[in-house]
Motif scaffolding. Structure first.
Motif, PDB file in Angstrom:
ATOM      1  N   GLU A  52      -7.018 -19.272 -24.755  1.00 29.99           N
ATOM      2  CA  GLU A  52      -5.755 -19.759 -24.178  1.00 29.99           C
ATOM      3  C   GLU A  52      -6.115 -20.562 -22.934  1.00 29.99           C
ATOM      4  OE1 GLU A  52      -2.028 -17.002 -23.172  1.00 29.99           O
ATOM      5  OE2 GLU A  52      -3.183 -17.583 -21.415  1.00 29.99           O
ATOM      6  N   SER A  53      -5.298 -21.542 -22.604  1.00 29.14           N
ATOM      7  CA  SER A  53      -5.642 -22.436 -21.494  1.00 29.14           C
ATOM      8  C   SER A  53      -5.687 -21.699 -20.158  1.00 29.14           C
ATOM      9  CB  SER A  53      -4.654 -23.597 -21.431  1.00 29.14           C
ATOM     10  OG  SER A  53      -3.352 -23.087 -21.344  1.00 29.14           O
ATOM     11  N   SER A  54      -6.491 -22.229 -19.265  1.00 29.27           N
ATOM     12  CA  SER A  54      -6.672 -21.629 -17.934  1.00 29.27           C
ATOM     13  C   SER A  54      -7.343 -22.643 -17.035  1.00 29.27           C
ATOM     14  CB  SER A  54      -7.569 -20.389 -18.046  1.00 29.27           C
ATOM     15  OG  SER A  54      -8.040 -19.978 -16.789  1.00 29.27           O
ATOM     16  N   THR A  55      -6.934 -22.675 -15.792  1.00 27.28           N
ATOM     17  CA  THR A  55      -7.669 -23.449 -14.788  1.00 27.28           C
ATOM     18  C   THR A  55      -8.398 -22.488 -13.849  1.00 27.28           C
ATOM     19  OG1 THR A  55      -6.096 -25.264 -14.872  1.00 27.28           O
ATOM     20  CG2 THR A  55      -7.442 -25.114 -12.896  1.00 27.28           C
ATOM     21  N   ARG A  56      -7.609 -21.631 -13.183  1.00 22.66           N
ATOM     22  CA  ARG A  56      -8.163 -20.792 -12.115  1.00 22.66           C
ATOM     23  C   ARG A  56      -9.166 -19.760 -12.626  1.00 22.66           C
ATOM     24  NH1 ARG A  56      -3.715 -22.298 -12.345  1.00 22.66           N
ATOM     25  NH2 ARG A  56      -2.543 -23.275 -10.670  1.00 22.66           N
ATOM     26  N   THR A  57      -8.743 -19.001 -13.628  1.00 22.55           N
ATOM     27  CA  THR A  57      -9.557 -17.871 -14.070  1.00 22.55           C
ATOM     28  C   THR A  57     -10.866 -18.359 -14.685  1.00 22.55           C
ATOM     29  OG1 THR A  57      -7.451 -16.811 -14.562  1.00 22.55           O
ATOM     30  CG2 THR A  57      -9.432 -15.693 -15.335  1.00 22.55           C
ATOM     31  N   ARG A  58     -10.759 -19.347 -15.555  1.00 21.29           N
ATOM     32  CA  ARG A  58     -11.967 -19.838 -16.221  1.00 21.29           C
ATOM     33  C   ARG A  58     -12.933 -20.476 -15.224  1.00 21.29           C
ATOM     34  NH1 ARG A  58     -12.768 -23.280 -21.756  1.00 21.29           N
ATOM     35  NH2 ARG A  58     -14.439 -24.565 -20.973  1.00 21.29           N
ATOM     36  N   VAL A 105     -12.889 -12.629 -21.865  1.00 20.21           N
ATOM     37  CA  VAL A 105     -11.976 -12.988 -22.955  1.00 20.21           C
ATOM     38  C   VAL A 105     -10.559 -13.211 -22.437  1.00 20.21           C
ATOM     39  CG1 VAL A 105     -10.949 -12.266 -25.154  1.00 20.21           C
ATOM     40  CG2 VAL A 105     -13.308 -11.606 -24.610  1.00 20.21           C
ATOM     41  N   ARG A 106     -10.002 -14.363 -22.777  1.00 20.87           N
ATOM     42  CA  ARG A 106      -8.558 -14.596 -22.586  1.00 20.87           C
ATOM     43  C   ARG A 106      -7.955 -14.935 -23.939  1.00 20.87           C
ATOM     44  NH1 ARG A 106      -5.156 -18.228 -18.368  1.00 20.87           N
ATOM     45  NH2 ARG A 106      -5.759 -16.455 -17.074  1.00 20.87           N
ATOM     46  N   HIS A 107      -6.796 -14.336 -24.215  1.00 19.94           N
ATOM     47  CA  HIS A 107      -6.101 -14.629 -25.482  1.00 19.94           C
ATOM     48  C   HIS A 107      -4.607 -14.462 -25.262  1.00 19.94           C
ATOM     49  CE1 HIS A 107      -5.065 -14.714 -29.723  1.00 19.94           C
ATOM     50  NE2 HIS A 107      -6.296 -15.159 -29.953  1.00 19.94           N
ATOM     51  N   GLU A 133      -2.207  -7.340 -19.673  1.00 15.02           N
ATOM     52  CA  GLU A 133      -2.823  -7.183 -18.344  1.00 15.02           C
ATOM     53  C   GLU A 133      -3.649  -8.414 -17.965  1.00 15.02           C
ATOM     54  OE1 GLU A 133      -4.017  -4.265 -15.973  1.00 15.02           O
ATOM     55  OE2 GLU A 133      -3.589  -2.522 -17.233  1.00 15.02           O
ATOM     56  N   HIS A 134      -3.836  -8.582 -16.685  1.00  9.52           N
ATOM     57  CA  HIS A 134      -4.703  -9.629 -16.121  1.00  9.52           C
ATOM     58  C   HIS A 134      -5.400  -8.971 -14.920  1.00  9.52           C
ATOM     59  CE1 HIS A 134      -6.343 -13.353 -14.919  1.00  9.52           C
ATOM     60  NE2 HIS A 134      -5.271 -14.115 -14.887  1.00  9.52           N
ATOM     61  N   PRO A 135      -6.390  -8.101 -15.227  1.00  9.96           N
ATOM     62  CA  PRO A 135      -6.925  -7.246 -14.160  1.00  9.96           C
ATOM     63  C   PRO A 135      -7.574  -7.989 -13.004  1.00  9.96           C
ATOM     64  CG  PRO A 135      -8.201  -7.012 -16.204  1.00  9.96           C
ATOM     65  CD  PRO A 135      -6.972  -7.777 -16.545  1.00  9.96           C
ATOM     66  N   THR A 136      -8.318  -9.078 -13.275  1.00 12.97           N
ATOM     67  CA  THR A 136      -8.982  -9.735 -12.139  1.00 12.97           C
ATOM     68  C   THR A 136      -7.978 -10.466 -11.251  1.00 12.97           C
ATOM     69  OG1 THR A 136      -9.593 -11.667 -13.502  1.00 12.97           O
ATOM     70  CG2 THR A 136     -11.247  -9.915 -13.240  1.00 12.97           C
ATOM     71  N   GLN A 137      -6.810 -10.878 -11.812  1.00 14.71           N
ATOM     72  CA  GLN A 137      -5.766 -11.464 -10.969  1.00 14.71           C
ATOM     73  C   GLN A 137      -5.227 -10.402 -10.006  1.00 14.71           C
ATOM     74  OE1 GLN A 137      -4.457 -14.748 -10.868  1.00 14.71           O
ATOM     75  NE2 GLN A 137      -3.405 -13.981  -9.039  1.00 14.71           N
ATOM     76  N   ALA A 138      -4.971  -9.198 -10.522  1.00 17.18           N
ATOM     77  CA  ALA A 138      -4.460  -8.136  -9.642  1.00 17.18           C
ATOM     78  C   ALA A 138      -5.499  -7.779  -8.583  1.00 17.18           C
ATOM     79  CB  ALA A 138      -4.092  -6.907 -10.467  1.00 17.18           C
ATOM     80  N   HIS A 259       1.666 -16.174  -5.181  1.00 17.12           N
ATOM     81  CA  HIS A 259       2.013 -16.662  -6.522  1.00 17.12           C
ATOM     82  C   HIS A 259       0.696 -16.784  -7.282  1.00 17.12           C
ATOM     83  CE1 HIS A 259       3.477 -19.090  -9.829  1.00 17.12           C
ATOM     84  NE2 HIS A 259       4.710 -19.087  -9.358  1.00 17.12           N
ATOM     85  N   PRO A 260       0.630 -16.282  -8.534  1.00 20.15           N
ATOM     86  CA  PRO A 260      -0.652 -16.343  -9.251  1.00 20.15           C
ATOM     87  C   PRO A 260      -1.025 -17.747  -9.705  1.00 20.15           C
ATOM     88  CG  PRO A 260       1.069 -15.420 -10.668  1.00 20.15           C
ATOM     89  CD  PRO A 260       1.667 -15.587  -9.300  1.00 20.15           C
ATOM     90  N   GLY A 261      -0.018 -18.644  -9.750  1.00 19.16           N
ATOM     91  CA  GLY A 261      -0.256 -19.981 -10.272  1.00 19.16           C
ATOM     92  C   GLY A 261      -0.355 -19.953 -11.791  1.00 19.16           C
ATOM     93  N   PRO A 262      -0.157 -21.084 -12.446  1.00 20.00           N
ATOM     94  CA  PRO A 262       0.330 -22.329 -11.850  1.00 20.00           C
ATOM     95  C   PRO A 262       1.803 -22.218 -11.456  1.00 20.00           C
ATOM     96  CG  PRO A 262       0.061 -22.561 -14.250  1.00 20.00           C
ATOM     97  CD  PRO A 262      -0.434 -21.212 -13.910  1.00 20.00           C
ATOM     98  N   VAL A 263       2.171 -22.913 -10.357  1.00 20.86           N
ATOM     99  CA  VAL A 263       3.536 -22.837  -9.810  1.00 20.86           C
ATOM    100  C   VAL A 263       4.423 -23.881 -10.476  1.00 20.86           C
ATOM    101  CG1 VAL A 263       4.911 -23.142  -7.704  1.00 20.86           C
ATOM    102  CG2 VAL A 263       2.648 -22.083  -7.562  1.00 20.86           C
TER     103      VAL A 263
HETATM  104  N1   CP Z   1      -3.416 -17.116 -12.487  1.00 20.73           N
HETATM  105  C1   CP Z   1      -4.007 -17.561 -13.625  1.00 20.73           C
HETATM  106  O1   CP Z   1      -4.383 -16.778 -14.503  1.00 20.73           O
HETATM  107  O2   CP Z   1      -4.150 -18.908 -13.697  1.00 20.73           O
HETATM  108  P1   CP Z   1      -4.885 -19.701 -14.884  1.00 20.73           P
HETATM  109  O3   CP Z   1      -3.994 -19.574 -16.110  1.00 20.73           O
HETATM  110  O4   CP Z   1      -4.998 -21.120 -14.404  1.00 20.73           O
HETATM  111  O5   CP Z   1      -6.197 -19.047 -15.144  1.00 20.73           O
END
Ligand code: CP
Length: 319
Positions: A52-58, A105-107, A133-138, A259-263
């Motif tokens: 799944e798409s991601s900027t920050r986490t990846r 892993v993100r899905h 869950e999104h443990p590393t965000q928390a 805010h976790p983003g994206p805003v």
């Molecule tokens: N907060 C967060 O998970 O952002 P990304 O989707 O850009 O990884």
């Protein structure tokens, strides 16, 4: 006691969370050096498996791995054999056969990281699974609050927005309550699940939730998970649950905005608030690298011994 995989904050004890946050403090110092690299994970391999798409986490997992001198492989679904109908599990088993030391892993579907973890020898880190869950965000949110406020215990944290579909809300509810904070959530009734059993106070107005709060966390309206109408219009949502400096006056003096983003600018947050203090959004992003360095340091290398992973059928996956 931290286990082999990091699949959710629900599985962690308070002492585990404190250990990860304390490790991240040391990792942050590395990021402040002119040469931001240490040999800690030299010779280790980390695979970013993002479906799944991601900027920050990846990006932050990649930067974190590289700062620790790990070899980081970014798997791209669009140019992989998934396009030839290979299953997700076969893809994961194939990568695992190359002996990585951690798989991130993100899905979009809840439970996929757990399903993959059950099959692999490598430790699996959940980088966000559906509305689960999104443990590393928390963890990076907890780290940011501790940095800003000097503590988490006894604080009042308000989480506002699409609670129903939010993996960030779920992980933060577990994280902040385990660390001794009072957690309140607020959403339109259609986006508010029954969550009192998780030890939070639930409200259907923004004001009730943020009154006297030390931390106000706005969540993204997740249009990709909203099927049907959950509120009359985006304009109406923004007027009632969107945060601006006027509504923020109900919070405690000195309250921070997260805010976790994206805003979605102008929807969850006014543009001015998104860009300036007391918003700490970019601090959250920066701290994400330190947290992910800590997670890789603590989890990479916990590979299950050969023979203990579930037998992988040759070629024929179920999914
Ligand atoms: N907060 C967060 O998970 O952002 P990304 O989707 O850009 O990884």
């Amino acid at each position: 006691m931290i286990g082999r995989d990091l699949l959710g904050i629900e599985d962690l004890e308070r002492a585990d969370i404190e250990r990860i946050l304390d490790t991240a403090e040391r990792m942050r110092e590395i990021g402040e050096r002119e040469v931001k690299k240490v040999p800690t994970l030299r010779g280790r391999t980390v695979v970013n498996l993002f479906f799944e798409s991601s900027t920050r986490t990846r990006a932050s997992f990649e930067i974190a791995g590289k700062r620790l001198s790990a070899d980081v492989v970014n798997f791209s679904p669009s140019s992989s054999s998934l396009k030839k109908a290979e299953s997700i599990l076969d893809t994961a088993r194939t990568l695992d056969a190359m002996d990585p030391d951690a798989v991130i892993v993100r899905h979009a579907v809840a439970g996929v990281p757990k399903r993959i973890a059950d099959e692999l020898g490598a430790p699996v880190i959940n980088a966000g699974d559906g509305a689960h869950e999104h443990p590393t965000q928390a963890l990076l949110d907890l780290f940011t609050v501790r940095q800003e406020k000097g503590r988490i215990d006894g604080l009042s944290v308000a989480i506002v927005g699409d609670i129903l579909h939010s993996r960030v809300a779920r992980s933060n509810i577990y994280g902040f309550t385990k660390m001794g904070a009072e957690v309140r959530v607020a959403a339109p009734p259609t986006l508010l699940p029954a969550c009192e059993t998780l030890g939070v106070k639930a409200f259907t107005t923004l004001r009730e939730a943020i009154e006297g709060a030390d931390v106000v966390m706005a969540l993204r309206i997740q249009t990709e998970r909203l099927q049907g109408s959950y509120f009359p219009s985006v304009r109406e949502y923004s007027a009632t649950f969107g945060l601006d400096r006027v509504k923020l006056r109900y919070a405690k003096d000195g309250a921070i905005v997260m805010h976790p983003g994206p805003v979605n600018r102008g929807v969850e947050l006014s543009p001015d608030l998104a860009d300036h203090r007391p918003s700490v959004i970019l601090d959250q992003v920066r701290n994400g690298v330190a947290i992910r360095m800590a997670v890789l340091y603590l989890f990479a290398g916990r590979r299950r011994r050969p023979g203990l992973a579930a037998d992988a059928p040759a070629g024929g996956g179920a999914e």
